[in-house]
Design an enzyme around this catalytic site. Structure first.
Site, PDB file in Angstrom:
ATOM      1  N   HIS A  42       0.838  -1.194   0.000  1.00 23.58           N
ATOM      2  CA  HIS A  42       0.000   0.000   0.000  1.00 23.58           C
ATOM      3  C   HIS A  42       0.875   1.248   0.000  1.00 23.58           C
ATOM      4  O   HIS A  42       2.084   1.178   0.169  1.00 23.58           O
ATOM      5  CB  HIS A  42      -0.979   0.018   1.179  1.00 23.58           C
ATOM      6  CG  HIS A  42      -0.353   0.204   2.521  1.00 23.58           C
ATOM      7  ND1 HIS A  42      -1.042   0.644   3.608  1.00 23.58           N
ATOM      8  CD2 HIS A  42       0.905   0.000   2.979  1.00 23.58           C
ATOM      9  CE1 HIS A  42      -0.262   0.718   4.669  1.00 23.58           C
ATOM     10  NE2 HIS A  42       0.931   0.320   4.306  1.00 23.58           N
ATOM     11  N   CYS A  61       6.151   5.558   4.309  1.00 23.82           N
ATOM     12  CA  CYS A  61       4.884   4.925   3.925  1.00 23.82           C
ATOM     13  C   CYS A  61       4.220   5.616   2.739  1.00 23.82           C
ATOM     14  O   CYS A  61       3.264   5.101   2.175  1.00 23.82           O
ATOM     15  CB  CYS A  61       3.926   4.890   5.115  1.00 23.82           C
ATOM     16  SG  CYS A  61       4.513   3.848   6.456  1.00 23.82           S
ATOM     17  N   HIS A  67       4.884   0.076  -0.662  1.00 19.05           N
ATOM     18  CA  HIS A  67       5.677  -0.758   0.241  1.00 19.05           C
ATOM     19  C   HIS A  67       4.733  -1.821   0.794  1.00 19.05           C
ATOM     20  O   HIS A  67       3.510  -1.691   0.702  1.00 19.05           O
ATOM     21  CB  HIS A  67       6.303   0.071   1.378  1.00 19.05           C
ATOM     22  CG  HIS A  67       5.314   0.594   2.358  1.00 19.05           C
ATOM     23  ND1 HIS A  67       4.517   1.695   2.092  1.00 19.05           N
ATOM     24  CD2 HIS A  67       4.967   0.169   3.591  1.00 19.05           C
ATOM     25  CE1 HIS A  67       3.733   1.927   3.126  1.00 19.05           C
ATOM     26  NE2 HIS A  67       3.970   1.012   4.050  1.00 19.05           N
ATOM     27  N   HIS A  69       3.561  -5.114   3.661  1.00 16.71           N
ATOM     28  CA  HIS A  69       3.505  -5.608   5.038  1.00 16.71           C
ATOM     29  C   HIS A  69       3.085  -7.070   5.035  1.00 16.71           C
ATOM     30  O   HIS A  69       2.359  -7.516   4.151  1.00 16.71           O
ATOM     31  CB  HIS A  69       2.486  -4.821   5.874  1.00 16.71           C
ATOM     32  CG  HIS A  69       2.878  -3.411   6.115  1.00 16.71           C
ATOM     33  ND1 HIS A  69       3.801  -3.043   7.056  1.00 16.71           N
ATOM     34  CD2 HIS A  69       2.462  -2.260   5.519  1.00 16.71           C
ATOM     35  CE1 HIS A  69       3.934  -1.727   7.044  1.00 16.71           C
ATOM     36  NE2 HIS A  69       3.140  -1.225   6.109  1.00 16.71           N
ATOM     37  N   ASP A 107      -4.972 -10.566   0.071  1.00 12.31           N
ATOM     38  CA  ASP A 107      -3.681 -11.255   0.093  1.00 12.31           C
ATOM     39  C   ASP A 107      -2.956 -11.093  -1.241  1.00 12.31           C
ATOM     40  O   ASP A 107      -3.527 -11.333  -2.307  1.00 12.31           O
ATOM     41  CB  ASP A 107      -3.865 -12.735   0.419  1.00 12.31           C
ATOM     42  CG  ASP A 107      -2.551 -13.433   0.709  1.00 12.31           C
ATOM     43  OD1 ASP A 107      -1.609 -12.770   1.192  1.00 12.31           O
ATOM     44  OD2 ASP A 107      -2.463 -14.650   0.460  1.00 12.31           O
ATOM     45  N   HIS A 108      -1.696 -10.685  -1.171  1.00 16.75           N
ATOM     46  CA  HIS A 108      -0.836 -10.451  -2.330  1.00 16.75           C
ATOM     47  C   HIS A 108      -1.441  -9.441  -3.302  1.00 16.75           C
ATOM     48  O   HIS A 108      -1.355  -9.600  -4.525  1.00 16.75           O
ATOM     49  CB  HIS A 108      -0.488 -11.774  -3.024  1.00 16.75           C
ATOM     50  CG  HIS A 108       0.489 -12.575  -2.241  1.00 16.75           C
ATOM     51  ND1 HIS A 108       0.100 -13.414  -1.226  1.00 16.75           N
ATOM     52  CD2 HIS A 108       1.829 -12.637  -2.282  1.00 16.75           C
ATOM     53  CE1 HIS A 108       1.174 -13.966  -0.684  1.00 16.75           C
ATOM     54  NE2 HIS A 108       2.241 -13.519  -1.307  1.00 16.75           N
ATOM     55  N   GLU A 152       0.074  -4.632  11.702  1.00 16.31           N
ATOM     56  CA  GLU A 152       0.785  -4.202  10.504  1.00 16.31           C
ATOM     57  C   GLU A 152       2.256  -4.593  10.621  1.00 16.31           C
ATOM     58  O   GLU A 152       2.895  -4.967   9.641  1.00 16.31           O
ATOM     59  CB  GLU A 152       0.640  -2.698  10.317  1.00 16.31           C
ATOM     60  CG  GLU A 152       1.113  -2.216   8.976  1.00 16.31           C
ATOM     61  CD  GLU A 152       0.765  -0.765   8.737  1.00 16.31           C
ATOM     62  OE1 GLU A 152      -0.050  -0.490   7.844  1.00 16.31           O
ATOM     63  OE2 GLU A 152       1.327   0.098   9.454  1.00 16.31           O
TER      64      GLU A 152
END
Length: 162
Positions: A42, A61, A67, A69, A107-108, A152
């Site tokens: 994100h 960020c 980037h 997480h 996810d991903h 996070e």
């Protein structure tokens, strides 16, 4: 085979005395938890601000190339155990709902680009937790309490509702 200090009768009552408190209302609430993991990228960014202001407020960020997480999600469901099953909620069902509503969507993924939820909503951990809560709430019995905790990082996490 007999054990000293223990007697068992085949004709024991179906509802032993020790179960009586569980059969009476109100029964105490119990919380069950499901933990999941997903990876997502994100960018924290306010389009009303210039790059300098975004960098000042969001730091790394706000990287224009995003980037990622490794999120840890803990879903807490609280309620009175069902008298027939003993479950607050069938954990297999909670697992399926979480997989369908959260993992399949996030996810991903790049949260800003790949999801409808964050195209116009800054994907902070706070906002992600609220969106996840709303997705799960729609599929979990309204008589059950729901809480979402989203990590996070190992040291930074949010919880909704607070």
């Amino acid at each position: 085979m007999k054990h000293p200090g223990f007697s068992w009768s085949i004709s024991a009552p179906r509802d032993p005395e020790f179960l009586a408190p569980l059969k009476r209302k109100p029964v105490k609430k119990v919380a069950v938890f499901r933990k999941e993991h997903f990876n997502a990228a994100h960018r924290l960014f306010n389009p009303a601000w210039d790059d300098r202001k975004n960098a000042e407020v969001f730091g790394k960020c706000s990287n224009p190339h995003y980037h990622g997480h490794n999120y840890e999600l803990v879903v807490k469901v609280t309620g009175v155990p069902d008298p027939d099953t003993g479950y607050v909620m069938d954990m297999k069902v909670l697992s399926t709902i979480t997989a369908e509503e959260v993992l399949a969507r996030f996810d991903h993924k790049n949260l800003n680009l790949d999801t409808e939820y964050f195209r116009h909503l800054n994907p902070t951990a706070e906002h992600i937790a609220i969106v996840i809560y709303d997705l799960l709430r729609a599929r979990i019995d309204k008589d059950l309490e729901l809480k979402v905790r989203l990590y996070e990082t190992e040291r930074n996490f949010v919880e909704y509702p607070a």
